[in-house]
Design a protein around this motif. Structure first.
Motif, PDB file in Angstrom:
ATOM      1  N   TYR A 246       0.813  -1.217   0.000  1.00 30.57           N
ATOM      2  CA  TYR A 246       0.000   0.000   0.000  1.00 30.57           C
ATOM      3  C   TYR A 246       0.848   1.269   0.000  1.00 30.57           C
ATOM      4  N   ILE A 247       2.073   1.190   0.514  1.00 30.70           N
ATOM      5  CA  ILE A 247       2.896   2.404   0.628  1.00 30.70           C
ATOM      6  C   ILE A 247       4.033   2.470  -0.387  1.00 30.70           C
ATOM      7  N   LYS A 248       4.278   1.384  -1.095  1.00 32.39           N
ATOM      8  CA  LYS A 248       5.436   1.357  -1.989  1.00 32.39           C
ATOM      9  C   LYS A 248       5.335   2.382  -3.114  1.00 32.39           C
ATOM     10  N   THR A 249       4.112   2.753  -3.508  1.00 33.98           N
ATOM     11  CA  THR A 249       3.973   3.733  -4.585  1.00 33.98           C
ATOM     12  C   THR A 249       4.375   5.140  -4.137  1.00 33.98           C
ATOM     13  N   PHE A 250       4.482   5.348  -2.819  1.00 32.33           N
ATOM     14  CA  PHE A 250       4.835   6.669  -2.304  1.00 32.33           C
ATOM     15  C   PHE A 250       6.323   6.791  -1.977  1.00 32.33           C
ATOM     16  N   LEU A 251       7.071   5.698  -2.086  1.00 32.30           N
ATOM     17  CA  LEU A 251       8.479   5.694  -1.725  1.00 32.30           C
ATOM     18  C   LEU A 251       9.338   5.266  -2.905  1.00 32.30           C
ATOM     19  N   PRO A 252      10.533   5.852  -3.046  1.00 33.04           N
ATOM     20  CA  PRO A 252      11.408   5.502  -4.175  1.00 33.04           C
ATOM     21  C   PRO A 252      12.233   4.248  -3.897  1.00 33.04           C
ATOM     22  N   LEU A 253      11.610   3.238  -3.309  1.00 35.03           N
ATOM     23  CA  LEU A 253      12.314   2.015  -2.925  1.00 35.03           C
ATOM     24  C   LEU A 253      11.770   0.828  -3.712  1.00 35.03           C
ATOM     25  N   ARG A 254      12.613  -0.164  -3.925  1.00 32.29           N
ATOM     26  CA  ARG A 254      12.143  -1.403  -4.537  1.00 32.29           C
ATOM     27  C   ARG A 254      11.455  -2.283  -3.498  1.00 32.29           C
ATOM     28  N   LYS A 255      12.040  -2.330  -2.306  1.00 30.97           N
ATOM     29  CA  LYS A 255      11.448  -3.145  -1.249  1.00 30.97           C
ATOM     30  C   LYS A 255      11.987  -2.724   0.108  1.00 30.97           C
ATOM     31  N   MET A 256      11.147  -2.864   1.119  1.00 29.84           N
ATOM     32  CA  MET A 256      11.563  -2.642   2.499  1.00 29.84           C
ATOM     33  C   MET A 256      10.779  -3.601   3.393  1.00 29.84           C
ATOM     34  N   SER A 257      11.463  -4.261   4.316  1.00 30.02           N
ATOM     35  CA  SER A 257      10.771  -5.153   5.236  1.00 30.02           C
ATOM     36  C   SER A 257      11.496  -5.180   6.569  1.00 30.02           C
ATOM     37  N   GLY A 258      10.786  -5.611   7.585  1.00 29.31           N
ATOM     38  CA  GLY A 258      11.342  -5.689   8.930  1.00 29.31           C
ATOM     39  C   GLY A 258      10.258  -5.479   9.963  1.00 29.31           C
ATOM     40  N   LEU A 259      10.627  -5.572  11.229  1.00 29.19           N
ATOM     41  CA  LEU A 259       9.712  -5.314  12.334  1.00 29.19           C
ATOM     42  C   LEU A 259       9.877  -3.860  12.757  1.00 29.19           C
ATOM     43  N   LEU A 260       8.791  -3.110  12.691  1.00 28.10           N
ATOM     44  CA  LEU A 260       8.823  -1.659  12.866  1.00 28.10           C
ATOM     45  C   LEU A 260       8.149  -1.232  14.169  1.00 28.10           C
ATOM     46  N   SER A 261       8.851  -0.358  14.921  1.00 23.66           N
ATOM     47  CA  SER A 261       8.282   0.281  16.108  1.00 23.66           C
ATOM     48  C   SER A 261       8.381   1.793  15.932  1.00 23.66           C
ATOM     49  N   ILE A 262       7.319   2.501  16.310  1.00 27.08           N
ATOM     50  CA  ILE A 262       7.278   3.962  16.158  1.00 27.08           C
ATOM     51  C   ILE A 262       6.740   4.602  17.438  1.00 27.08           C
ATOM     52  N   ASN A 263       7.424   5.650  17.877  1.00 25.22           N
ATOM     53  CA  ASN A 263       6.923   6.491  18.962  1.00 25.22           C
ATOM     54  C   ASN A 263       6.971   7.928  18.460  1.00 25.22           C
ATOM     55  N   SER A 264       5.795   8.563  18.347  1.00 21.20           N
ATOM     56  CA  SER A 264       5.736   9.868  17.703  1.00 21.20           C
ATOM     57  C   SER A 264       4.810  10.814  18.464  1.00 21.20           C
ATOM     58  N   HIS A 265       5.148  12.106  18.449  1.00 20.90           N
ATOM     59  CA  HIS A 265       4.355  13.126  19.127  1.00 20.90           C
ATOM     60  C   HIS A 265       4.139  14.294  18.166  1.00 20.90           C
ATOM     61  N   PHE A 266       2.871  14.596  17.878  1.00 20.60           N
ATOM     62  CA  PHE A 266       2.485  15.671  16.962  1.00 20.60           C
ATOM     63  C   PHE A 266       1.811  16.791  17.752  1.00 20.60           C
ATOM     64  N   GLN A 267       2.252  18.033  17.492  1.00 15.51           N
ATOM     65  CA  GLN A 267       1.638  19.199  18.127  1.00 15.51           C
ATOM     66  C   GLN A 267       1.464  20.291  17.087  1.00 15.51           C
ATOM     67  N   GLY A 268       0.223  20.767  16.899  1.00 18.06           N
ATOM     68  CA  GLY A 268       0.011  21.865  15.972  1.00 18.06           C
ATOM     69  C   GLY A 268      -1.207  21.670  15.107  1.00 18.06           C
ATOM     70  N   ILE A 269      -1.185  22.308  13.940  1.00 18.79           N
ATOM     71  CA  ILE A 269      -2.301  22.278  12.999  1.00 18.79           C
ATOM     72  C   ILE A 269      -1.874  21.454  11.783  1.00 18.79           C
ATOM     73  N   ILE A 270      -2.669  20.476  11.408  1.00 18.32           N
ATOM     74  CA  ILE A 270      -2.282  19.553  10.335  1.00 18.32           C
ATOM     75  C   ILE A 270      -1.980  20.288   9.040  1.00 18.32           C
ATOM     76  N   LYS A 271      -2.789  21.274   8.669  1.00 20.25           N
ATOM     77  CA  LYS A 271      -2.562  22.007   7.426  1.00 20.25           C
ATOM     78  C   LYS A 271      -1.908  23.360   7.675  1.00 20.25           C
ATOM     79  N   GLY A 272      -1.308  23.496   8.847  1.00 23.01           N
ATOM     80  CA  GLY A 272      -0.625  24.745   9.173  1.00 23.01           C
ATOM     81  C   GLY A 272       0.678  24.453   9.885  1.00 23.01           C
TER      82      GLY A 272
END
Length: 202
Positions: A23-49
């Protein structure tokens, strides 16, 4: 959410990227990516600003295939990435971007200009910890270095410790997607120390 402002946190633990790669490969300039992924993220603000984003990403058993830049598929037991982004409604300011692999630690700062434009431009500057040049030869992006330099590095039997003092990249998004098809229209300069000797590559 308050008056259009969003304060949100995301915490994901070891999901298998192969499940959503189609689903995401069309948005990335990669042939392939795989692995076990962990993400910790914090967003503050206005999505379109204006907003700020701080993120930590961890991969285990990573496979990273980017033939436009790397001559070989990157395989690593682990990869850690962290960064802070400040978006001012036009440009992304990339701060304290850190990439850690078993062989090398790299720190970067940069900027993405005019992100809403399909011709947006990227500027990055990287520095590294000392590393064994022989161990990281497969990590060197030979295809974005001018051929007269990359061919020498690729064929050399160089040994010793190297430290990036400054590696600067300036290019447009279209060039990132097609590095190997361009005649190096982007700007890449490298300053480094090899066994204590200062070197500079155009």
């Amino acid at each position: 959410i308050s008056k259009g402002n969003l304060d949100a946190k995301i915490d994901i633990k070891e999901i298998d990227t192969s499940h959503f790669w189609p689903y995401i490969k069309t948005f990335l300039p990669l042939r392939k990516m795989s692995g076990l992924l962990s993400i910790n993220s914090h967003f503050q603000g206005i999505i379109k600003g204006h907003f700020k984003l701080s993120t930590k990403i961890k991969f285990r058993n990573l496979l990273f295939d980017y033939p436009e830049a790397l001559t070989n598929v990157l395989k690593s037991q682990w990869l850690n990435i962290s960064f802070n982004i400040d978006y001012d409604s036009k440009n992304f300011h990339i701060q304290n971007l850190s990439m850690e692999l078993p062989q090398i630690n790299i720190g970067m700062n940069g900027k993405i200009f005019n992100i809403a434009d399909k011709y947006w431009k990227l500027e990055l500057e990287a520095k590294s910890s000392p590393f064994d040049v022989y161990q990281i030869k497969n990590l060197i992006p030979y295809k974005i270095i001018k051929p007269e330099i990359s061919n020498v590095i690729l064929k050399s039997e160089a040994k010793g410790y190297v430290q990036l003092s400054s590696a600067k990249l300036s290019c447009k998004f279209s060039e990132i997607k097609n590095f190997s098809k361009n005649l190096n229209p982007y700007v890449l300069s490298i300053e480094l120390k090899l066994n204590g000797i200062d070197l500079k590559l155009p």
